[in-house]
Each structure stands twice: as structure tokens, then as C-alpha cells.
Design a protein around this motif. Structure first.
Motif, mmCIF file in Angstrom:
data_model
loop_
_atom_site.group_PDB
_atom_site.id
_atom_site.type_symbol
_atom_site.label_atom_id
_atom_site.label_comp_id
_atom_site.label_asym_id
_atom_site.label_seq_id
_atom_site.Cartn_x
_atom_site.Cartn_y
_atom_site.Cartn_z
ATOM 1 N N CYS A 197 0.851 -1.192 0.000
ATOM 2 C CA CYS A 197 0.000 0.000 0.000
ATOM 3 C C CYS A 197 0.890 1.246 0.000
ATOM 4 N N ARG A 237 -6.779 6.560 -2.214
ATOM 5 C CA ARG A 237 -7.792 6.515 -3.277
ATOM 6 C C ARG A 237 -8.940 5.564 -2.935
ATOM 7 N N CYS A 238 -8.631 4.496 -2.203
ATOM 8 C CA CYS A 238 -9.697 3.546 -1.842
ATOM 9 C C CYS A 238 -10.743 4.227 -0.961
ATOM 10 N N CYS A 298 -7.490 0.763 -6.638
ATOM 11 C CA CYS A 298 -6.206 0.677 -5.917
ATOM 12 C C CYS A 298 -5.018 0.485 -6.872
ATOM 13 N N PRO A 299 -4.061 1.420 -6.897
ATOM 14 C CA PRO A 299 -2.918 1.280 -7.809
ATOM 15 C C PRO A 299 -1.978 0.151 -7.394
ATOM 16 N N ARG A 326 -4.390 -4.162 -4.595
ATOM 17 C CA ARG A 326 -4.737 -4.916 -3.394
ATOM 18 C C ARG A 326 -6.194 -5.378 -3.486
ATOM 19 N N MET A 358 -7.909 0.878 3.509
ATOM 20 C CA MET A 358 -6.487 0.641 3.816
ATOM 21 C C MET A 358 -6.284 0.470 5.315
ATOM 22 N N LYS A 399 -0.347 4.232 0.497
ATOM 23 C CA LYS A 399 -1.088 5.217 1.318
ATOM 24 C C LYS A 399 -1.585 6.411 0.493
ATOM 25 N N LEU A 401 -8.992 -5.455 -1.941
ATOM 26 C CA LEU A 401 -9.601 -4.861 -0.752
ATOM 27 C C LEU A 401 -11.003 -5.391 -0.473
HETATM 28 S S1 SF4 Z 1 -5.860 2.670 -2.830
HETATM 29 FE FE1 SF4 Z 1 -4.477 0.939 -2.437
HETATM 30 S S2 SF4 Z 1 -2.462 1.879 -2.299
HETATM 31 FE FE2 SF4 Z 1 -3.939 3.550 -2.085
HETATM 32 S S3 SF4 Z 1 -4.293 3.728 0.143
HETATM 33 FE FE3 SF4 Z 1 -5.843 2.327 -0.627
HETATM 34 S S4 SF4 Z 1 -4.920 0.296 -0.337
HETATM 35 FE FE4 SF4 Z 1 -3.256 1.770 -0.221
#
Ligand code: SF4
Ligand code: SF4
Length: 420
Positions: A346, A351-352, A395-396, A399, A363, A348, A401
């Protein structure tokens, strides 16, 4: 305040396709709802529209022919029973009675007796004073409701008028996404005909058709992710359900077929078909010239919230609006599908959380889940997740999620990970 979703790639290869009637399949396996038993025996002949189920819910033969067996089928959500009917040459309809309804109770009972999923929705929304006809298909490839809005305007108008009158609905909104211009124009003609009905244009973001976004963005009624539209006195029906209600009260033919989109990179002729309930997926795929051998992914429903399956002999269910089949490894973040790209750490980026219509922080929930930190999970409320898949999609770091949310909700004790 309006709830915003995310914009998905617009992959709708069939949004200009007409509906083709699938030639009668050799056999169908009509699924029976949990707790219901078949009312027909092996060897018995049935006509299209005959009742084949004992119990609270109604199910009807979707083809005429001979009952071959009552089979238990292992589906993606567990085992279920199905009545397998070998179709005959003649394809005869049962002598059906035109239903009558004078009030709310008899209307709900009649629609439930038709076997349409609309019956349950009417039952749950008995106190509704507002109806939303949900024409939002925010997920990639889904086009069956768009086609219904283009083709079935007369039926939709009649279905709205009947439902308004018998359910005591004071106001109806027909919700159409801004990228479906022709459907919007068709629905504006409908709302001009039916009193107390307005067609509203919504952003084509995902999950725009969820109860959470629809009720909030169309009616302005505050709704929590854990609440349903019915709990806010809003009846939500699909255009196809409203159209079916009108046709059922005109012809008496119960719910035995549906529109289904067949698409994906292994499909040579993506199309929208009208197919009997219980048609094996293999028959739908064969009609669309799909090459199923190298398939990596077979999905019933949409890319974001559909179910990933492996058995091409599974039957088409009453609420299955699409069958999608792919050879390309599905990119990470497409709904509940397993990623074929490796997830990285991640970064951080947040975007999620920005994408989440339920205002969750996936996250942080992932971190709490890893540490099995129940106190943190209680604060972060993964049980509020509506399972839209947007966090995974955006998520780039690729992940998964939505799977995190499902597991976290289990630990938390809520259901989570379910599309409202
Ligand atoms: S979108 Fe993916 S990389 Fe960005 S904070 Fe959320 S879990 Fe982390
Ligand atoms: S956490 Fe749940 S509701 Fe929020 S974006 Fe992810 S899947 Fe959708």
C-alpha cells in the motif's frame, strides 16, 4: 449531499444490440428457491408457465416438455435444487389466468405468484410512498436494462401506472445514467405519459444503482449503508421488473424468461438474448459463438459484483442479467474477481477511501485485519461495506480490498461485502 462513486471503463459492446430470442434450449434446469420443493415428478409433462414448485415462492416451467429429474446443483452460493425439463418440439403455453388486483395486498400477492423477483421487493416496500425505476447499469458490459428502456417504453409506462395506483405510490422517478442518452429520451416519453413520474439523469458512476446512492441522490432521504431503500419507504424496481408487471397483468404469463447480455473477450458475437430461466450457460455462450476452452474467467452478473463460476452447465437464474467470459487475465480491482497481477505494498494514496460510497477506509481496515485488532475494526465498521468493489478497482497497488472487507466484516460480526 450527493454521494459520488467512481467512473469505470465503459465497456458496453452490446448497448446498440437488439434483443434476440434464444432458440429453445434442449433442456433447462429451473432453479428452486431454498425451502421450496418441486411439485412435479420425474416423467411428468409440463407446459410453459405451469407451476412446478410447492412452497412460499412461485416457480414456473420455462419451457414445455418432460421433467427428466429433480437435480441438486452446486452453485457459487451453495447447493440448490432444480427441475430439469427436456424441451419438446411443440413448445406449448399453459392456459393461464389474467391476474386481478384491487388493492395493495392482492397486487403484491399476484406479483409474488408470478415468480418475478419484483414480488419480494413489493412485499418489503409495503409502506413505500416513492418508487425509483432503477435504470442505472454502472458496471461494465451490462446492457439488458438499457435495452429494456429502449424497447419496452409502453410496458414500463403501464407498469408504473399500475404499481403507483395499487401500491399507493405518490411519486415515481425513473433513474437513467447520463451516458445512456437514448434510454433517457425513451424514459422522458414514458414520464410524460404517466402522472407523478419524472425521469432523472444521474452521473454514470459506480455503484450508482445501489440503494445507498439511488435513495440518497434521487430522493434526498438520508440512508445509512446498512439500511435498505424499503426502510426509507422507497420501492426500487428495475425497468424490466416494471415492464414485466404490466405484461403479466395483460397476458397472465408468469415470469419464465429474461433478457441476458453475453459478452467478454472470448465471445465472437456479443449479444443480448431473451432466454428461458434455467437455460444452461453453455447454451447462451454457444449462441454467442463463445470459445469456452481457454477461459480464465466465467462470471454471472457484472464485473464488479457478479459471481465468478467455473461450471458452464450452471443454469440462468431469475436475476442473472449477464454472462461474461474472458481469456485475458482480469486486471486487479475488477470487482470480486481474483487478481492475476501481484499486489504490491500500500502506498497510502487514500484513493480507496475516496472511492468508497460508504465512507470507509479500506487501507486502515486492511491494517487492522492483519493485526486482528478487533477494537480498531469496531471503530472502522467494515460491516458497512456494500460490496461494490470500487476500492479494489481503484487501488494502484492492486490490493484485493473487497476480500479484505469481507474477512474484516466476518471478524467484526457483521455481514459486509454484500451489494445492497
Ligand atoms: S488505494 Fe491501495 S495503495 Fe492507495 S491507500 Fe488504498 S490500499 Fe493503499
Ligand atoms: S469498502 Fe466496500 S463499500 Fe467501500 S468501496 Fe470497498 S467494496 Fe465498496
Amino acid at each position: 449531499m450527493k454521494i459520488k462513486g467512481i467512473f469505470l471503463d465503459r465497456e458496453k459492446n452490446t448497448d446498440r444490440s437488439l434483443t434476440i430470442a434464444l432458440p429453445t434450449p434442449e433442456r433447462v434446469a429451473v432453479p428452486l428457491p431454498a425451502g421450496c420443493k418441486a411439485s412435479v415428478r420425474t416423467g411428468q409433462w409440463v407446459l410453459r408457465g405451469n407451476s412446478i414448485c410447492d412452497g412460499e415462492k412461485a416457480v414456473h416451467a420455462s419451457v414445455s416438455g418432460k421433467v427428466e429429474e429433480i437435480r441438486t446443483i452446486a452453485g457459487p452460493d451453495g447447493s440448490f435444487e432444480a427441475v430439469v425439463i427436456k424441451a419438446d418440439e411443440e413448445q406449448k403455453d399453459a392456459a393461464v389466468k389474467i391476474p386481478r388486483a384491487e388493492d395493495k395486498e392482492s397486487f403484491i400477492a399476484a406479483v409474488k405468484a408470478s415468480g418475478s423477483p419484483a414480488g419480494e421487493k413489493l412485499e418489503k416496500a409495503k409502506s413505500a410512498d416513492v418508487m425509483i425505476v432503477n435504470g442505472i447499469e454502472s458496471e461494465q458490459y451490462l446492457t439488458a436494462e438499457n435495452r429494456c428502456m429502449l424497447d419496452d417504453g409502453e410496458l414500463i409506462a403501464a407498469g408504473i401506472a399500475l404499481t403507483e395506483k395499487l401500491m399507493g405510490i405518490g411519486k415515481t422517478y425513473i433513474a437513467v445514467a447520463s451516458d445512456c442518452k437514448e434510454a433517457f429520451a425513451a424514459m422522458e416519453k414514458v414520464s410524460a405519459k404517466v402522472p407523478d413520474t419524472t425521469t432523472v439523469k444521474l452521473r454514470c458512476d459506480h455503484p450508482g444503482g445501489s440503494d445507498l446512492m439511488l435513495v440518497n441522490n434521487v430522493t434526498g432521504r438520508g440512508i445509512k449503508p446498512t439500511e435498505t431503500a424499503a426502510e426509507k419507504n422507497v420501492l426500487v424496481l428495475l425497468p424490466s421488473e416494471v415492464a414485466f408487471i404490466a405484461s403479466y397483468f395483460e397476458t397472465g404469463m408468469p415470469f419464465v424468461e429474461r433478457r441476458v447480455t453475453v459478452d467478454g473477450d472470448l465471445v465472437k458475437t456479443p449479444c443480448i438474448m431473451r432466454a428461458p430461466i434455467g437455460t444452461p450457460l453453455s447454451a447462451l455462450l454457444a449462441f454467442a459463438d463463445a470459445n469456452i476452452k481457454p477461459a480464465e474467467k466465467l462470471i454471472i452478473g457484472g464485473m464488479m459484483t457478479g459471481r465468478s463460476v467455473t461450471d458452464t452447465e450452471l443454469p440462468l437464474g431469475a436475476e442473472d442479467s449477464a454472462v461474461l467470459i474472458f481469456m485475458k487475465p482480469i486486471e486487479a480491482g475488477k470487482g470480486s474477481l481474483k487478481t492475476s497481477e501481484k499486489a504490491t505494498n500500500c502506498i497510502k494514496c487514500g484513493r480507496c477511501a475516496q472511492a468508497c460510497p460508504a465512507k470507509l477506509m479500506p487501507m486502515k481496515i486492511e491494517k487492522a485485519l492483519k493485526k486482528r485488532n478487533k477494537a480498531a475494526l469496531e471503530r472502522l465498521r467494515p460491516d458497512l461495506c456494500i460490496g461494490c468493489g470500487s476500492c479494489t478497482y481503484i487501488c494502484p497497488a492492486k490490493r484485493e480490498l473487497n476480500e479484505v472487507m469481507r474477512q474484516a466484516a466476518e471478524i467484526f460480526g457483521g455481514k459486509g461485502g454484500e451489494q445492497s
